[in-house]
Design an enzyme around this catalytic site. Structure first.
Site, PDB file in Angstrom:
ATOM      1  N   LYS A  52       0.843  -1.205   0.000  1.00 31.25           N
ATOM      2  CA  LYS A  52       0.000   0.000   0.000  1.00 31.25           C
ATOM      3  C   LYS A  52       0.873   1.248   0.000  1.00 31.25           C
ATOM      4  O   LYS A  52       0.567   2.234  -0.675  1.00 31.25           O
ATOM      5  CB  LYS A  52      -0.945  -0.024   1.212  1.00 31.25           C
ATOM      6  CG  LYS A  52      -2.072  -1.036   1.045  1.00 31.25           C
ATOM      7  CD  LYS A  52      -2.809  -1.352   2.342  1.00 31.25           C
ATOM      8  CE  LYS A  52      -3.801  -2.497   2.122  1.00 31.25           C
ATOM      9  NZ  LYS A  52      -4.386  -3.018   3.345  1.00 31.25           N
ATOM     10  N   GLN A  96      -4.219  -1.670   9.591  1.00 32.62           N
ATOM     11  CA  GLN A  96      -4.197  -3.010   8.990  1.00 32.62           C
ATOM     12  C   GLN A  96      -4.781  -4.026   9.969  1.00 32.62           C
ATOM     13  O   GLN A  96      -4.316  -4.144  11.103  1.00 32.62           O
ATOM     14  CB  GLN A  96      -2.757  -3.379   8.607  1.00 32.62           C
ATOM     15  CG  GLN A  96      -2.628  -4.697   7.867  1.00 32.62           C
ATOM     16  CD  GLN A  96      -3.271  -4.658   6.487  1.00 32.62           C
ATOM     17  OE1 GLN A  96      -3.131  -3.701   5.740  1.00 32.62           O
ATOM     18  NE2 GLN A  96      -4.001  -5.702   6.141  1.00 32.62           N
ATOM     19  N   ASP A 119     -11.166   3.040   4.486  1.00 32.71           N
ATOM     20  CA  ASP A 119     -11.598   1.640   4.363  1.00 32.71           C
ATOM     21  C   ASP A 119     -13.117   1.559   4.252  1.00 32.71           C
ATOM     22  O   ASP A 119     -13.658   0.552   3.793  1.00 32.71           O
ATOM     23  CB  ASP A 119     -11.176   0.851   5.616  1.00 32.71           C
ATOM     24  CG  ASP A 119      -9.925   0.022   5.394  1.00 32.71           C
ATOM     25  OD1 ASP A 119      -9.640  -0.311   4.229  1.00 32.71           O
ATOM     26  OD2 ASP A 119      -9.258  -0.299   6.387  1.00 32.71           O
TER      27      ASP A 119
END
Ligand SMILES: NC(=O)c1ccc[n+]([C@@H]2O[C@H](COP(=O)([O-])OP(=O)(O)OC[C@H]3O[C@@H](n4cnc5c(N)ncnc54)[C@H](OP(=O)(O)O)[C@@H]3O)[C@@H](O)[C@H]2O)c1
Length: 297
Positions: A52, A96, A119
């Protein structure tokens, strides 16, 4: 003839399309910023986060990475999130998952400022999505929608069976496909571990999305001719190679490929789309927070 859906190519197009939005932000003196937070020593999580960060660099997003000792108290993670929430250079925050066992992951999700929740997991963003005025679509479901769109696969009036009901893939995807919208308007069936006769539901579908986490669960007997099959699964299985493992999806590729009209490979299908849509959400977040029209919807 089965069409192999090329997730890498579609993801590259999405990233290229972000350039004009990033330029519009640059004209206003803004560089979009994404903070990734890792509180785990799981090698797969470490790899995901570093990919990422690499993606950010590739498209001109400022990547900020914070690592927290997995044994540290949960408050250290919460304090980090608070700091990132109030940092004007950070427009998107991604913690994460999974985080360390002693940390309440629901509290982590609630702690992130919803406007920085790229997200799309914060209850406020979930509610907006369900109600049909989404802010950030979760990256994997949005990536699946973009793949279908890129291959001119209509969802309107189609029967879609989503296998898996997680909060990050199955549920949001089902909700998105159900929306009264050009990229929705499907009749959606959602299967899970208690579903009786999942095969009957997948055989009835024009489009099957597998997001289960069980290697090669969906096989050729579970679909009919000309089904579109999207494989979200990424599973490590033991293999006799240097790494000692290989990645396989939730779909038994060989038997499904013989019948499907379209299929996504693993790797190279949904995975690159998830990463591209995170960049998309970060640029969109910068636009929202700095009141710049970045033309992303
Ligand atoms: N490519 C990407 O970018 C990407 C992104 C996210 C996830 N993934 C992968 O996608 C897969 C799913 O991830 P997830 O986070 O959604 O997984 P998850 O949270 O473990 O959810 C799995 C879902 O599958 C259901 N399920 C399990 N066994 C089943 C069976 N035999 N029949 C029908 N349903 C069954 C579970 O039912 P219950 O709810 O009843 O337990 C659950 O709803 C994993 O392989 C993951 O690595 C890939």
């Amino acid at each position: 003839m089965t069409t192999i859906i090329d997730g890498n190519a579609v993801a590259d197009d999405i990233k290229a399309d972000l350039e004009s939005s990033i330029d519009a932000l640059a004209d206003a003196g803004i560089k979009p910023g994404l903070a990734t937070v890792l509180m785990s020593d799981d090698p797969a999580s470490e790899t995901y986060v570093s990919m990422k960060q690499r993606d950010c660099e590739e498209v001109g997003i400022e990547g900020i990475h914070v690592e927290i000792d997995p044994d540290a108290p949960a408050e250290e993670l919460y304090d980090t999130i608070d700091d990132l929430n109030s940092d004007p250079e950070v427009h998107g925050i991604l913690v994460q998952m999974p985080v360390a066992d002693h940390v309440d992951d629901r509290e982590v999700i609630r702690r992130i400022d919803p406007v920085k929740d790229v997200d799309g997991f914060h209850p406020e963003n979930v509610g907006r999505l369900v109600a049909g005025h989404d802010r950030y679509r979760p990256c994997t479901p949005h990536g699946v929608q973009k793949l279908l769109e890129a291959y001119d696969i209509e969802t309107e009036g189609k029967d879609v069976t989503v296998v898996g009901r997680s909060n990050i893939v199955g549920k949001p995807l089902a909700n998105l496909l159900l929306q009264k919208a050009d990229d929705g308007n499907a009749t959606v069936t959602v299967c899970h571990s208690r579903t009786q006769d999942t095969a009957a539901k997948t055989r009835n579908a024009d489009i099957v999305v597998a997001a289960v986490g069980v290697p090669e669960l969906i096989d050729g007997d579970m679909i009919t001719e000309d089904t579109v099959v999207i494989d979200v699964g990424v599973n490590r299985v033991d293999a006799d190679n240097e790494k000692g493992y290989e990645l396989v999806g939730d779909v038994d590729y060989d038997s499904v490929e013989e019948k499907a009209s379209h299929i996504t490979p693993v790797p190279g299908g949904v995975g690159p789309m998830t990463r591209a849509m995170l960049l998309y959400n970060t640029v969109k977040a910068a636009g929202i927070q700095k009141d710049v029209d970045v033309d992303l919807h």
